[in-house]
Write an enzyme that holds these catalytic residues in place. Structure first.
Site, mmCIF file in Angstrom:
data_model
loop_
_atom_site.group_PDB
_atom_site.id
_atom_site.type_symbol
_atom_site.label_atom_id
_atom_site.label_comp_id
_atom_site.label_asym_id
_atom_site.label_seq_id
_atom_site.Cartn_x
_atom_site.Cartn_y
_atom_site.Cartn_z
ATOM 1 N N ASP A 131 0.693 -1.156 -0.162
ATOM 2 C CA ASP A 131 -0.044 0.049 0.263
ATOM 3 C C ASP A 131 0.876 1.196 -0.083
ATOM 4 O O ASP A 131 1.709 1.604 1.017
ATOM 5 C CB ASP A 131 -0.820 0.079 1.330
ATOM 6 C CG ASP A 131 -2.130 0.843 0.977
ATOM 7 O OD1 ASP A 131 -2.622 1.266 -0.159
ATOM 8 O OD2 ASP A 131 -2.665 1.414 1.940
ATOM 9 N N HIS A 138 -3.632 14.143 0.890
ATOM 10 C CA HIS A 138 -3.676 13.266 2.074
ATOM 11 C C HIS A 138 -2.306 13.212 2.986
ATOM 12 O O HIS A 138 -2.424 13.301 4.157
ATOM 13 C CB HIS A 138 -3.890 11.809 1.507
ATOM 14 C CG HIS A 138 -3.916 10.859 2.553
ATOM 15 N ND1 HIS A 138 -5.022 10.839 3.498
ATOM 16 C CD2 HIS A 138 -3.329 9.573 2.973
ATOM 17 C CE1 HIS A 138 -4.886 9.705 4.614
ATOM 18 N NE2 HIS A 138 -3.890 9.019 4.199
ATOM 19 N N TYR A 249 2.185 2.842 15.277
ATOM 20 C CA TYR A 249 2.852 2.873 14.145
ATOM 21 C C TYR A 249 4.257 3.274 14.266
ATOM 22 O O TYR A 249 5.083 3.230 13.191
ATOM 23 C CB TYR A 249 2.162 3.749 13.135
ATOM 24 C CG TYR A 249 2.361 5.368 13.275
ATOM 25 C CD1 TYR A 249 3.405 6.000 12.380
ATOM 26 C CD2 TYR A 249 1.889 5.909 14.317
ATOM 27 C CE1 TYR A 249 3.446 7.213 12.816
ATOM 28 C CE2 TYR A 249 1.949 7.188 14.589
ATOM 29 C CZ TYR A 249 2.764 8.004 13.719
ATOM 30 O OH TYR A 249 3.025 9.234 13.839
#
Length: 421
Positions: A131, A138, A249
């Protein structure tokens, strides 16, 4: 030039005229063997029946068994000459002035199925899924929310297509329910992390490229040849648990916040069908390094829309509209960058674009942006909402508007169901 017409009646607003012919895999009955197909109008054309009847009579496909397989991988591996031959053959036998299929009642009954009565499945075996993070809008919005205006976009973002490796095993076909994921989150301040169902479940409006032949280990694909390794595009919803993602993350990127489910649309629209809708990609500043510098930098004019049907409601609300043109990094640059270190891609691999957000608030591609991380609730015909609730249904659609016809992707739909107790 006269518009190509089929003997199949196709409505003017259909996503699937003879100019499109997207590929998928279907089962006529739930217990039947999967078989490759193309969509035309409201019908599914069984390519195994066409192959067995000997209608693929070109030099490449006349002795091939790629359409007798339960997935598209063998066809994907054959490359662009086979794809072009198949498209040419199918457009010919489906055209209004060609009798070979039109006037063969037995073969027509065997070959055509009502789309509403068949089961669509994931059309290829997806060995790997990557991805990307290719929309500047964004990237900027996420940076503003979490890092502030001083460092909204990291310097490396303008130098290379950023990506992470996703989870292929949890990619599901449109219409599959998505179970609300559980994981760790972290409230503001110094409180202890909590465990439980995600409180910030989100969608991400994406598209994905389906890899064709791919490359051998250690042999990169030149960016100017990359299009020959992309079969086509489909719609993709990369469901995201923002609270789980935000806590986990650092430093290695997304994990449980992403790996619980990714929904794709059933029909792959080929690059050949998209060719009339090609457009110039955004100018890249600074100029990319030579291995990413394209002779022609192409995006596609694909209008994208997201509808949200809140739990318990009969009506859906259009909550955002975007366009594939909003990608800064092209799909060919993404593929070339993926292989530049020698990484091998294989037929059926999936390359997601990342969230496709536009420059204006009504073109943002996820609830994280649309609600600015929950600070600005979304108005939904008299009610407000921040993130997805149990029972909510999200539907993506995408279409290219041609002169007298559409080339569309159908829909990509998923409904949120509660976490198990």
């Amino acid at each position: 030039m006269a518009l190509l017409k089929s003997f199949i009646d196709v409505g003017s607003d259909s996503h699937f005229p003879i100019q499109n012919l997207p590929y998928g895999v279907f089962k006529p009955e739930s217990n039947s063997t999967p078989r490759p197909a193309v969509a035309i109008g409201d019908l599914v054309l069984d390519l195994s029946a066409i192959s067995e009847a000997g209608l693929f009579d070109g030099l490449i496909l006349k002795d091939a068994d790629c359409f007798l397989q339960p997935n598209l991988n063998k066809f994907l591996a054959m490359g662009r000459p086979a794809w072009k031959e198949a498209r040419s053959t199918l457009q010919r036998i489906l055209s209004s002035n060609e009798p070979i299929l039109r006037d063969n009642d037995v073969l027509r009954r065997k070959s055509f199925h009502q789309m509403s009565k068949v089961e669509m499945i994931v059309p290829m075996v997806i060995g790997d899924y990557t991805d990307f993070f290719a929309s500047m809008h964004h990237a900027k919005n996420c940076g503003l929310m979490f890092r502030g205006p001083e460092n909204a976009i990291n310097p490396n973002w303008f130098r290379l297509p950023i990506a992470y490796h996703g989870r292929a095993s949890s990619i599901v076909i449109s219409g599959t329910d998505i179970i609300r994921p559980r994981g760790q989150g972290h409230p503001q301040g110094n409180s202890e992390p909590y465990f439980g169902p995600s409180k910030k479940l989100d969608f991400e409006l994406e598209m994905a490229a389906v890899v064709g032949p791919g490359n051998e280990l250690g042999k990169p694909i030149d960016v100017n040849n990359a299009a020959d390794h992309i079969f086509g595009l489909l719609l993709m919803n990369d469901w995201s648990a923002r609270d789980i993602q935000a806590w986990e993350y650092v430093p290695l990127g997304p994990f449980l916040g992403k790996s619980f489910g990714t929904t794709i649309s059933p029909w792959i629209v080929t690059l050949d069908a998209l060719e009339p809708f090609g457009c110039q990609a955004p100018k890249q500043d600074p100029p990319p390094l030579p291995y990413l510098a394209e002779k022609e930098s192409v995006n596609y004019d694909i209008s994208l829309e997201v509808q949200l049907k809140p739990s318990g409601r009969d009506d859906s609300c259009v909550i955002t509209k975007s366009n594939f043109q909003n990608l800064y990094w092209t799909i060919t640059q993404q593929l070339a960058h993926h292989t530049v270190n020698g990484c091998n891609l294989r037929p059926g691999d999936l390359l997601g674009t990342g969230t496709i957000s536009g420059p204006e608030p009504d073109s943002y591609g996820c609830l994280l942006e649309l609600t600015w991380n929950g600070q600005k609730p979304l108005s939904l015909n008299g009610t407000t909402q921040t993130f997805l609730e149990d029972g909510d249904q999200v539907t993506f659609s995408g279409v290219c508007k041609g002169d007298g016809y559409n080339v569309g992707f159908g829909t990509c739909t998923g409904k949120i169901v509660p976490s198990p107790p």
